[in-house]
Scaffold this motif. Structure first.
Motif, short mmCIF file in Angstrom:
data_model
loop_
_atom_site.label_atom_id
_atom_site.label_comp_id
_atom_site.label_asym_id
_atom_site.label_seq_id
_atom_site.Cartn_x
_atom_site.Cartn_y
_atom_site.Cartn_z
N UNK A 77 1.00 -1.28 0.04
CA UNK A 77 0.08 -0.04 -0.01
C UNK A 77 1.10 1.37 0.08
N UNK A 78 1.91 1.25 0.75
CA UNK A 78 2.62 2.41 0.81
C UNK A 78 3.56 2.61 -0.42
N UNK A 79 4.04 1.44 -1.16
CA UNK A 79 4.59 1.62 -2.54
C UNK A 79 3.54 2.19 -3.61
N UNK A 80 2.34 1.66 -3.61
CA UNK A 80 1.54 2.39 -4.61
C UNK A 80 1.13 3.75 -4.20
N UNK A 81 0.95 4.06 -3.03
CA UNK A 81 0.63 5.53 -2.77
C UNK A 81 1.75 6.37 -3.05
N UNK A 82 2.96 5.98 -2.85
CA UNK A 82 4.19 6.87 -3.09
C UNK A 82 4.29 6.82 -4.88
N UNK A 131 1.73 9.46 -6.04
CA UNK A 131 2.04 10.73 -5.66
C UNK A 131 3.26 11.16 -6.38
N UNK A 132 4.44 10.38 -6.83
CA UNK A 132 5.34 10.72 -7.63
C UNK A 132 5.14 11.10 -8.80
N UNK A 133 4.12 10.11 -9.48
CA UNK A 133 3.86 10.41 -10.73
C UNK A 133 3.04 11.83 -11.14
#
Length: 90
Positions: free
Chosen positions: A26-31, A34-36
């Motif tokens: 979840x943390x990976x996909x959230x970041x 956000x980064x994209x």
């Protein structure tokens, strides 16, 4: 009795590992999301502004190239801030 306790400990360990993996995913996909959008705005806005100024002024591609350089610098700063944020979170 010992088998039941061992089985219960194994179940809680796998559940804990599964929860930890889900939290990391979840943390990976959230970041990632956000980064994209941050990278897109940091890279495209200066280029589009430079293209617009070039079309109004009519001086070639000087402002578009300047916008590209500014976009690269802003993209590097956004990437740096995300890396710092992720390293503090772990």
């Amino acid at each position: 009795m010992l088998r039941v306790m061992t089985k219960a400990a194994d179940t809680s360990t796998t559940e804990r590992d599964r929860d930890r993996a889900n939290k990391a995913r979840r943390l990976f996909f959230t970041n990632l999301f956000d980064l994209s959008w941050r990278m897109m705005s940091a890279m495209l806005l200066p280029i589009l502004i430079g293209l617009y100024i070039d079309s109004v002024v009519g001086r070639g591609q000087a402002f578009a190239l300047t916008g590209f350089v500014v976009g690269m610098i802003l993209g590097a700063l956004v990437l740096r801030s995300v890396v710092i944020k992720l390293s503090k979170g772990q």
